[in-house]
Design an enzyme around this catalytic site. Structure first.
Site, PDB file in Angstrom:
ATOM      1  N   SER A  31      39.264   4.741 -12.783  1.00 40.30           N
ATOM      2  CA  SER A  31      40.493   5.571 -12.337  1.00 40.30           C
ATOM      3  C   SER A  31      40.916   4.580 -11.133  1.00 40.30           C
ATOM      4  O   SER A  31      39.799   5.050  -9.977  1.00 40.30           O
ATOM      5  CB  SER A  31      40.328   7.052 -12.386  1.00 40.30           C
ATOM      6  OG  SER A  31      40.222   7.315 -14.015  1.00 40.30           O
ATOM      7  N   HIS A  63      45.217   3.278 -16.978  1.00 39.39           N
ATOM      8  CA  HIS A  63      44.582   1.801 -17.068  1.00 39.39           C
ATOM      9  C   HIS A  63      45.297   1.202 -17.775  1.00 39.39           C
ATOM     10  O   HIS A  63      45.490   1.060 -18.767  1.00 39.39           O
ATOM     11  CB  HIS A  63      43.565   2.140 -18.518  1.00 39.39           C
ATOM     12  CG  HIS A  63      41.930   3.256 -18.258  1.00 39.39           C
ATOM     13  ND1 HIS A  63      40.831   2.974 -17.553  1.00 39.39           N
ATOM     14  CD2 HIS A  63      41.906   4.327 -17.730  1.00 39.39           C
ATOM     15  CE1 HIS A  63      40.424   3.789 -16.890  1.00 39.39           C
ATOM     16  NE2 HIS A  63      41.042   5.112 -16.863  1.00 39.39           N
ATOM     17  N   HIS A  85      37.115   4.176 -23.389  1.00 36.84           N
ATOM     18  CA  HIS A  85      36.317   5.829 -23.554  1.00 36.84           C
ATOM     19  C   HIS A  85      35.381   6.109 -24.890  1.00 36.84           C
ATOM     20  O   HIS A  85      36.462   6.195 -25.737  1.00 36.84           O
ATOM     21  CB  HIS A  85      37.238   6.705 -22.874  1.00 36.84           C
ATOM     22  CG  HIS A  85      37.558   6.106 -20.894  1.00 36.84           C
ATOM     23  ND1 HIS A  85      38.062   5.766 -21.426  1.00 36.84           N
ATOM     24  CD2 HIS A  85      36.816   6.223 -20.688  1.00 36.84           C
ATOM     25  CE1 HIS A  85      38.437   5.941 -19.925  1.00 36.84           C
ATOM     26  NE2 HIS A  85      37.454   6.229 -19.337  1.00 36.84           N
ATOM     27  N   TYR A  87      35.677   9.230 -26.141  1.00 31.80           N
ATOM     28  CA  TYR A  87      36.632  10.880 -26.820  1.00 31.80           C
ATOM     29  C   TYR A  87      37.538   9.771 -26.810  1.00 31.80           C
ATOM     30  O   TYR A  87      38.651  10.777 -27.544  1.00 31.80           O
ATOM     31  CB  TYR A  87      36.673  10.923 -24.925  1.00 31.80           C
ATOM     32  CG  TYR A  87      37.392  10.656 -24.680  1.00 31.80           C
ATOM     33  CD1 TYR A  87      38.465  10.553 -24.081  1.00 31.80           C
ATOM     34  CD2 TYR A  87      36.861  10.216 -22.915  1.00 31.80           C
ATOM     35  CE1 TYR A  87      39.397  10.042 -23.026  1.00 31.80           C
ATOM     36  CE2 TYR A  87      37.500  10.181 -21.865  1.00 31.80           C
ATOM     37  CZ  TYR A  87      38.986  10.016 -21.900  1.00 31.80           C
ATOM     38  OH  TYR A  87      39.525   8.793 -20.555  1.00 31.80           O
ATOM     39  N   GLU A  88      38.515   8.269 -27.285  1.00 32.51           N
ATOM     40  CA  GLU A  88      39.622   8.243 -27.519  1.00 32.51           C
ATOM     41  C   GLU A  88      39.273   8.520 -28.797  1.00 32.51           C
ATOM     42  O   GLU A  88      40.571   7.889 -29.448  1.00 32.51           O
ATOM     43  CB  GLU A  88      39.808   6.444 -27.251  1.00 32.51           C
ATOM     44  CG  GLU A  88      40.385   7.241 -25.407  1.00 32.51           C
ATOM     45  CD  GLU A  88      40.325   5.933 -24.337  1.00 32.51           C
ATOM     46  OE1 GLU A  88      41.994   5.026 -25.302  1.00 32.51           O
ATOM     47  OE2 GLU A  88      39.638   5.307 -23.954  1.00 32.51           O
ATOM     48  N   ALA A 115      35.497   7.519 -11.804  1.00 35.54           N
ATOM     49  CA  ALA A 115      35.657   7.817 -11.120  1.00 35.54           C
ATOM     50  C   ALA A 115      34.502   9.204 -12.126  1.00 35.54           C
ATOM     51  O   ALA A 115      34.243   9.336 -13.014  1.00 35.54           O
ATOM     52  CB  ALA A 115      36.599   9.480 -11.245  1.00 35.54           C
ATOM     53  N   MET A 213      32.785  10.783 -17.824  1.00 39.14           N
ATOM     54  CA  MET A 213      32.856   9.867 -19.493  1.00 39.14           C
ATOM     55  C   MET A 213      33.062   8.760 -19.676  1.00 39.14           C
ATOM     56  O   MET A 213      32.909   8.074 -20.954  1.00 39.14           O
ATOM     57  CB  MET A 213      33.988  11.012 -20.130  1.00 39.14           C
ATOM     58  CG  MET A 213      34.552  12.082 -19.550  1.00 39.14           C
ATOM     59  SD  MET A 213      35.812  12.835 -19.715  1.00 39.14           S
ATOM     60  CE  MET A 213      36.157  14.584 -18.763  1.00 39.14           C
ATOM     61  N   SER A 214      32.527   8.191 -19.259  1.00 32.06           N
ATOM     62  CA  SER A 214      32.228   6.274 -19.216  1.00 32.06           C
ATOM     63  C   SER A 214      31.438   5.317 -19.204  1.00 32.06           C
ATOM     64  O   SER A 214      31.113   5.113 -20.565  1.00 32.06           O
ATOM     65  CB  SER A 214      33.519   6.128 -18.863  1.00 32.06           C
ATOM     66  OG  SER A 214      33.012   5.961 -17.212  1.00 32.06           O
ATOM     67  N   ASN A 237      36.679  14.482  -7.127  1.00 28.34           N
ATOM     68  CA  ASN A 237      36.460  16.117  -7.991  1.00 28.34           C
ATOM     69  C   ASN A 237      35.328  17.448  -7.651  1.00 28.34           C
ATOM     70  O   ASN A 237      33.802  16.443  -7.677  1.00 28.34           O
ATOM     71  CB  ASN A 237      37.673  17.181  -8.678  1.00 28.34           C
ATOM     72  CG  ASN A 237      36.925  16.544  -9.815  1.00 28.34           C
ATOM     73  OD1 ASN A 237      36.918  14.948 -10.575  1.00 28.34           O
ATOM     74  ND2 ASN A 237      35.776  17.274 -10.796  1.00 28.34           N
ATOM     75  N   HIS A 249      43.959  16.465 -15.025  1.00 26.62           N
ATOM     76  CA  HIS A 249      43.563  14.469 -14.764  1.00 26.62           C
ATOM     77  C   HIS A 249      44.773  14.222 -14.180  1.00 26.62           C
ATOM     78  O   HIS A 249      44.051  13.501 -13.031  1.00 26.62           O
ATOM     79  CB  HIS A 249      43.995  14.677 -16.409  1.00 26.62           C
ATOM     80  CG  HIS A 249      43.984  13.001 -16.284  1.00 26.62           C
ATOM     81  ND1 HIS A 249      42.881  11.621 -16.228  1.00 26.62           N
ATOM     82  CD2 HIS A 249      45.031  12.186 -16.762  1.00 26.62           C
ATOM     83  CE1 HIS A 249      43.454  10.836 -16.911  1.00 26.62           C
ATOM     84  NE2 HIS A 249      44.213  10.438 -16.271  1.00 26.62           N
TER      85      HIS A 249
HETATM   86  N1  HPA Z   1      33.957  15.933 -15.208  1.00 24.94           N
HETATM   87  C1  HPA Z   1      33.612  14.604 -16.097  1.00 24.94           C
HETATM   88  N2  HPA Z   1      34.580  13.427 -15.805  1.00 24.94           N
HETATM   89  C2  HPA Z   1      35.400  13.869 -14.679  1.00 24.94           C
HETATM   90  C3  HPA Z   1      35.636  13.943 -13.675  1.00 24.94           C
HETATM   91  C4  HPA Z   1      34.803  15.461 -14.231  1.00 24.94           C
HETATM   92  O1  HPA Z   1      34.702  16.494 -13.032  1.00 24.94           O
HETATM   93  N3  HPA Z   1      35.662  14.438 -12.666  1.00 24.94           N
HETATM   94  C5  HPA Z   1      36.041  12.644 -13.132  1.00 24.94           C
HETATM   95  N4  HPA Z   1      35.631  12.280 -13.952  1.00 24.94           N
END
Ligand code: HPA
Length: 276
Positions: A31, A63, A85, A87-88, A115, A213-214, A237, A249
């Site tokens: 990201s 993306h 990903h 989750y897609e 990220a 998540m990747s 974050n 997001h």
């Molecule tokens: N959790 C999971 N995936 C993420 C996060 C998070 O807080 N921030 C960026 N990708």
């Protein structure tokens, strides 16, 4: 022949019909980093994912979907501008198909970027972390199913997924650049929901420093093929429960965008170091 392998070969043939470029380092942009591919020192060619039959198309906003071939700091690279990903909704073998494809195209080393949310209480938004190791949590192994013997062994060793020698090189490059780099453990969840505070406390107890998540499933597929891997996370974050505000997001995207100029400088330095 095995279906997964057949599809992979067909994708490789489709790319080879468009370019004979031989990359040494493969890079996956997380990201906020998409623009890195547009700013390569020299772009030789690009192949849209949409032009590769059977290739999984990313559905995540922000993306872009293409491979960019060219040179960065004199190193021949292939850059994935946009990843897919789990989750897609893709099967896990499709999620890692692009990684395997870059290996088949000749890449020997892989730089994974992403990220993440910080679990480690000393981390701050905007920090960078070198991956020392990972935990694959609630995401199936991409190696399940008939083993692709042409790629690697049935039971691959995972005791050094992220190469110690590459970590040393990337750390030295970051030091020269004056960018602080933490080093820690990445845990991958399936997403797409962000974690609960209880999950984050559990992950902290498991030894994870950041969550995303990747990346871990990609690293497993790459390690299976014998690629040497480095991974760099950008903290976008604090993970759930560590900050007062709800996660969105948009916040992740905005923080990743804000860190992008520094992250791109770091990625460029890492590529130069990996290509040595
Ligand atoms: N959790 C999971 N995936 C993420 C996060 C998070 O807080 N921030 C960026 N990708």
């Amino acid at each position: 022949m095995n279906e997964v392998y057949e599809k992979l070969r067909a994708c490789a043939d489709a790319v080879r019909a468009r370019t004979d470029f031989a990359p040494r380092v493969a890079i996956v942009l997380g990201s906020g980093l998409g623009a890195f591919a547009d700013g390569l020192d020299e772009i030789v060619s690009a192949v849209d994912y949409a032009d590769i039959p059977g290739f999984p198309q990313s559905t995540v906003q922000g993306h872009r979907g293409r491979f960019v071939f060219g040179y960065e700091r004199g190193v021949p690279v292939v850059v994935m501008q946009g990843r897919v990903h789990y989750y897609e909704g893709y099967a896990i073998e499709d999620v890692v198909l692009p990684i395997r494809l870059m290996g088949l195209l000749g890449a020997k080393t892989l730089l994974l970027t992403n990220a993440v949310g910080a679990i480690n209480a000393s981390y701050r938004s905007g920090d960078f972390m070198l991956l020392r190791d990972h935990i694959l949590y609630g995401v199936p192994s991409p190696l399940i199913g008939a083993n692709l013997d042409a790629l690697g062994t049935r039971f691959p060793d995972m005791s050094e997924v992220y190469s110690k020698s590459l970590r040393d090189k990337v750390r030295a490059a970051a030091e020269r650049l004056g960018v602080a780099l933490r080093e820690g453990v990445y845990i991958q969840t399936s997403g797409p929901q962000f974690e609960t505070p209880a999950e984050i406390r559990a992950f902290a107890a498991l030894g994870a420093d950041v969550v995303g998540m990747s990346t871990a499933c990609e690293a497993v597929a790459a390690r299976h093929m014998g690629l040497e891997i480095a991974g760099i996370s950008c903290v976008s974050n604090l993970a759930a429960g560590l900050s007062q505000t709800a996660l969105t997001h948009e916040e992740v995207q905005a923080a990743a965008d804000a860190a992008a100029p520094r992250f791109m400088a770091l990625v460029s330095a890492a590529i130069a170091a990996m290509g040595e």
